[in-house]
Design an enzyme around this catalytic site. Structure first.
Site, PDB file in Angstrom:
ATOM      1  N   GLU A 260       0.869  -1.176   0.000  1.00 43.25           N
ATOM      2  CA  GLU A 260       0.000   0.000   0.000  1.00 43.25           C
ATOM      3  C   GLU A 260       0.903   1.221   0.000  1.00 43.25           C
ATOM      4  OE1 GLU A 260      -2.903   2.872   2.406  1.00 43.25           O
ATOM      5  OE2 GLU A 260      -2.144   1.111   3.460  1.00 43.25           O
ATOM      6  N   CYS A 294      -3.049   8.434   3.806  1.00 40.77           N
ATOM      7  CA  CYS A 294      -2.839   8.163   2.378  1.00 40.77           C
ATOM      8  C   CYS A 294      -4.089   8.423   1.549  1.00 40.77           C
ATOM      9  CB  CYS A 294      -2.359   6.735   2.178  1.00 40.77           C
ATOM     10  SG  CYS A 294      -3.451   5.485   2.866  1.00 40.77           S
TER      11      CYS A 294
END
Length: 492
Positions: A260, A294
């Site tokens: 990720e 994020c």
């Protein structure tokens, strides 16, 4: 003993240690890394800067423990993971304050992270009785094809500093319930959360070597963990650059990767949107955790018919945000480090040099009681081109730029003009646009008429340079299991 006294005592006890083979150890002969409180730059503890030898020791412990751990019924593994979730909630107050001390998010957000940490573990535990397979018909007489799921073996988790507890649990929970053993590299900026999880693992009574925690710098111990032949799967949350390096390093052993990486989420507001609702979401999605998420609102595309109204309300709300000591629940705490403060300042300067107009000037707070910490006042800009660095590069801080658009199609085009593909936002009252969005927006996660915040039963995944694989839910859990096919012939 007060909560504050408990927290400081826990940090003192955990300092200088790694957790390997079910025991806390103080590795000899290693440099130490100081852990700073982002709110005042005071040293709160230290951890060993792990090396290749420490990585080898942790992986060896995990490898030794793996076969007997995988041999347990999944429900027995899950019961230990569920007990760990309960233990985390039992110590919620202390845990939240540890997170605040080393990471800097406001206390109420730290409580939210502790809740999420427990939820990731609990949801993973709930998957124990859902580890299934298939029996398929064969082309041959009296034959069946059996497809089973098995653990990979040893999993290494590399976590980022923005959610040091939740990201560890997000990876460890499904890995452990699936029958893997786990080595956590707890980020050197925020290592105490991972070590505190290890302390609670020990209290719960996990078998030796099933869960291990080391710390140190990525180029040294991180590389040693990634390169080790005894590691079967690597799950990492971090930057694109780090992900690319891991991708290259893992190639020699063809390790399985779940990455990720970065994001550059577009926040699209159409002329028919509820402006107040969109502003509320834009504020939450940009400034929570000081913009260090994020999936944050990284760039805003505003329909020209509502852009002035939206920006007026957005700036007004931004100016009212309270900045301060994270222990007293401000809206914004500090950035995690002085280096991060400098990075954000350089990005704003590049945006201004490109020609972005500053609508609200923020920056490092240099005076008063907050001057010693890594506090940044928000900055809001408006761009005239989608080529601006502030519209293209991840900021990861309390800075956002906007660009006016004249149509939904133009907004989609600008939104997709990026190497990232983690998350995107759309605010509109048009059912047609909402229905078309999943087909048009090239991102793994969409927030339609709401702020960010994924749920444990969903699937958190990035497209493009935002990563490989994904986390959470049934799909994320399945990523920690490999498949085996048996052809069973009974024509005997």
């Amino acid at each position: 003993m007060s909560n504050v006294a408990k927290e400081l005592e826990v940090i003192r006890i955990l300092s200088g240690k790694a957790f390997i083979g079910g025991e806390f150890k103080e590795p000899a002969g290693l440099e130490t890394i100081e852990v700073e409180n982002p709110a005042n730059a005071e040293t709160i503890g230290f951890v060993p800067a792990g090396d290749e030898e420490l990585a080898n020791t942790a992986i060896s412990a995990a490898r030794v423990a793996q076969s007997s751990w995988a041999a347990l019924p999944a429900i027995e593994r899950a019961r230990l993971v569920e007990r760990l979730a309960a233990k985390i909630l039992e110590h919620k107050d202390v845990f939240a304050r540890i997170i605040v001390r080393e990471q800097g998010k406001p206390l109420d957000q730290a409580f939210g992270e502790v809740d999420a940490t427990a939820s990731f573990l609990s949801h993973a535990a709930s998957m124990a009785r859902r580890i299934g397979g298939d029996i398929l018909g064969s082309d041959n007489r009296y034959e069946e094809i059996h497809i089973r799921r098995h653990a990979y073996g040893v999993v290494v988790g590399l976590t980022a500093w923005n959610y040091p507890a939740a990201l560890a649990a997000r990876k460890a929970g499904p890995a452990l319930v699936a029958g893997n053993t786990f080595v956590l590299l707890s980020h050197e900026i925020t290592p105490m959360s991972g070590l505190y999880i290890a302390q609670l693992v020990k209290e719960v009574g996990f078998p030796s070597g099933v869960f291990n925690v080391v710390s140190g710098r990525g180029p040294v111990i991180g590389r040693a963990l990634v390169d080790h032949a005894g590691v079967d799967l690597i799950s990492m949350t971090g930057s694109v650059r780090a992900g690319q390096e891991i991708y290259a390093s893992a190639a020699s052993h063809l390790k399985v990767l779940r990455l990720e990486l970065g994001g550059k989420a577009p926040f699209v507001v159409m002329e028919d949107a509820s402006i107040d609702r969109a502003v509320d979401a834009a504020i939450a999605a940009r400034f929570a955790n000081c913009g260090q998420i994020c999936t944050c609102n990284e760039r805003m595309y505003l329909h020209s018919k509502i852009a002035d109204e939206f920006l007026e309300k957005f700036i007004s709300r931004t100016q009212s945000l309270r900045i301060g000591d994270p222990m007293v629940n401000p809206d914004l705490g500090p950035k995690v480090s002085a280096a991060e403060v400098e990075k954000v300042a350089k990005m704003v300067a590049r945006g201004e040099a490109f020609g972005d107009q500053v609508l609200l000037k923020g920056g490092k707070i240099e005076e008063g009681s907050l001057a010693k910490g890594n506090f940044i006042a928000p900055t809001v800009l408006e761009s005239s081109s989608n080529a601006s660095p502030l519209m293209q590069e991840e900021i990861f801080g309390p800075v956002v730029s906007s660009l006016r658009v004249d149509s939904f199609e133009q907004a989609v085009s600008y939104a997709n003009d990026t190497a990232f593909g983690l998350s995107a936002y759309l605010f509109t009252s048009s059912h047609r646009r909402l229905a078309q969005a999943p087909y048009l927006l090239k991102f793994g996660e969409l927030y339609l008429n709401r702020a960010n915040g994924e749920q444990v039963q969903g699937f958190h995944t990035g497209w493009g340079k935002s990563g490989l694989g994904g986390e959470d839910g049934v799909y994320g859990f399945d990523g920690y299991l490999r498949k085996q096919t048996s052809y069973a012939n009974f024509d005997i």
